[in-house]
Design a protein around this motif. Sequence first.
Motif, PDB file in Angstrom:
ATOM      1  N   MET A 127       1.007   4.940   4.914  1.00  0.00           N
ATOM      2  CA  MET A 127       1.423   4.964   2.745  1.00  0.00           C
ATOM      3  C   MET A 127       0.267   5.578   1.833  1.00  0.00           C
ATOM      4  O   MET A 127      -0.218   6.029   1.474  1.00  0.00           O
ATOM      5  N   PHE A 128      -0.723   4.060   2.389  1.00  0.00           N
ATOM      6  CA  PHE A 128      -1.341   4.377   1.125  1.00  0.00           C
ATOM      7  C   PHE A 128      -2.559   4.846   1.609  1.00  0.00           C
ATOM      8  O   PHE A 128      -3.695   5.598   0.793  1.00  0.00           O
ATOM      9  N   SER A 147       0.330  11.804  -3.682  1.00  0.00           N
ATOM     10  CA  SER A 147      -0.769  11.298  -3.386  1.00  0.00           C
ATOM     11  C   SER A 147       0.248   8.995  -4.602  1.00  0.00           C
ATOM     12  O   SER A 147       0.038   8.757  -4.169  1.00  0.00           O
ATOM     13  N   GLN A 148       0.500  10.219  -5.641  1.00  0.00           N
ATOM     14  CA  GLN A 148       0.902   8.689  -6.712  1.00  0.00           C
ATOM     15  C   GLN A 148       2.264   8.183  -5.636  1.00  0.00           C
ATOM     16  O   GLN A 148       2.876   7.069  -6.163  1.00  0.00           O
ATOM     17  N   ILE A 149       3.113   8.880  -5.020  1.00  0.00           N
ATOM     18  CA  ILE A 149       4.772   9.027  -4.649  1.00  0.00           C
ATOM     19  C   ILE A 149       3.880   8.065  -3.732  1.00  0.00           C
ATOM     20  O   ILE A 149       4.955   6.678  -3.490  1.00  0.00           O
ATOM     21  N   ARG A 152       2.830   4.564  -5.001  1.00  0.00           N
ATOM     22  CA  ARG A 152       3.965   3.777  -5.664  1.00  0.00           C
ATOM     23  C   ARG A 152       4.387   3.199  -4.348  1.00  0.00           C
ATOM     24  O   ARG A 152       5.500   1.792  -4.227  1.00  0.00           O
ATOM     25  N   SER A 153       5.053   3.799  -3.003  1.00  0.00           N
ATOM     26  CA  SER A 153       5.436   2.934  -1.901  1.00  0.00           C
ATOM     27  C   SER A 153       5.495   2.411  -1.290  1.00  0.00           C
ATOM     28  O   SER A 153       5.370   1.338  -0.738  1.00  0.00           O
ATOM     29  N   ALA A 160      -1.254  -4.816  -1.686  1.00  0.00           N
ATOM     30  CA  ALA A 160      -1.790  -5.438  -2.459  1.00  0.00           C
ATOM     31  C   ALA A 160      -2.983  -3.668  -3.058  1.00  0.00           C
ATOM     32  O   ALA A 160      -2.993  -3.793  -4.327  1.00  0.00           O
ATOM     33  N   PRO A 161      -3.353  -3.142  -1.885  1.00  0.00           N
ATOM     34  CA  PRO A 161      -4.512  -2.287  -2.275  1.00  0.00           C
ATOM     35  C   PRO A 161      -3.777  -1.064  -3.302  1.00  0.00           C
ATOM     36  O   PRO A 161      -4.405  -0.499  -4.237  1.00  0.00           O
ATOM     37  N   ALA A 162      -2.762  -0.476  -2.398  1.00  0.00           N
ATOM     38  CA  ALA A 162      -1.840  -0.159  -2.948  1.00  0.00           C
ATOM     39  C   ALA A 162      -1.517  -0.889  -4.799  1.00  0.00           C
ATOM     40  O   ALA A 162      -1.725   0.600  -5.626  1.00  0.00           O
ATOM     41  N   ARG A 163      -1.697  -1.324  -4.943  1.00  0.00           N
ATOM     42  CA  ARG A 163      -0.755  -1.886  -6.251  1.00  0.00           C
ATOM     43  C   ARG A 163      -1.490  -1.883  -7.662  1.00  0.00           C
ATOM     44  O   ARG A 163      -1.693  -1.893  -8.644  1.00  0.00           O
ATOM     45  N   GLU A 164      -3.089  -1.552  -6.647  1.00  0.00           N
ATOM     46  CA  GLU A 164      -3.896  -1.941  -8.034  1.00  0.00           C
ATOM     47  C   GLU A 164      -4.395   0.076  -7.996  1.00  0.00           C
ATOM     48  O   GLU A 164      -5.335   0.204  -9.197  1.00  0.00           O
ATOM     49  N   LYS A 165      -4.338   0.484  -7.339  1.00  0.00           N
ATOM     50  CA  LYS A 165      -4.006   1.969  -7.508  1.00  0.00           C
ATOM     51  C   LYS A 165      -2.315   2.960  -8.499  1.00  0.00           C
ATOM     52  O   LYS A 165      -2.585   3.936  -9.169  1.00  0.00           O
TER      53      LYS A 165
END
Length: 166
Positions: A127-128, A147-149, A152-153, A160-165
């Motif tokens: 997903m990331f 990208s944002q969807i 967020r997923s 963790a890397p996605a939480r930063e985005k």
Amino acid sequence: INRKLGQSLIVCAMYYGSSVARGFCHLRGWGDQPLDHAEAFRLFEESASREGDVNALAMVGYCYRHGCGTEANFREAVIAFTTASKRKSSWAMTMLAMCYSEYVDREFDKAFRLYRKAAQMGNAKAMFDLAGLYFEGIGVDKDVKQSQIWYRSAAELNYAPAREKV
């Protein structure tokens, strides 16, 4: 993704007789197993060939890709990841997509399709990485909303890397 819980589940599976889990414990030095990449590779290879275990096959690909317990062999890694991907391993699909985007003639369209399929199966790393392809417009038309969807997923799965985005 709760790594501590994952580790304890793998160690528990090893104690209940899983040779794949035992291989993973040797790969990481977990659960009273010595860090021994050669033994990990042997166990993964044996489980993949004898039992047909798709996770073991994917780990064979990992070992070949990184030279863990065997000589690094990118071609063999791609073969193992491809075979495991055909058997619906989302992790192997993600690793194969990385191979396509980083090494194999940088075939971003193939990487995109694999990341999308693995992401749809619930793989947070896929997903990331898919979100990154959408954000940059690599292998697909640039689409910040998509990208944002996907970021967020992945973040919802505690990647963790996605939480930063988001």
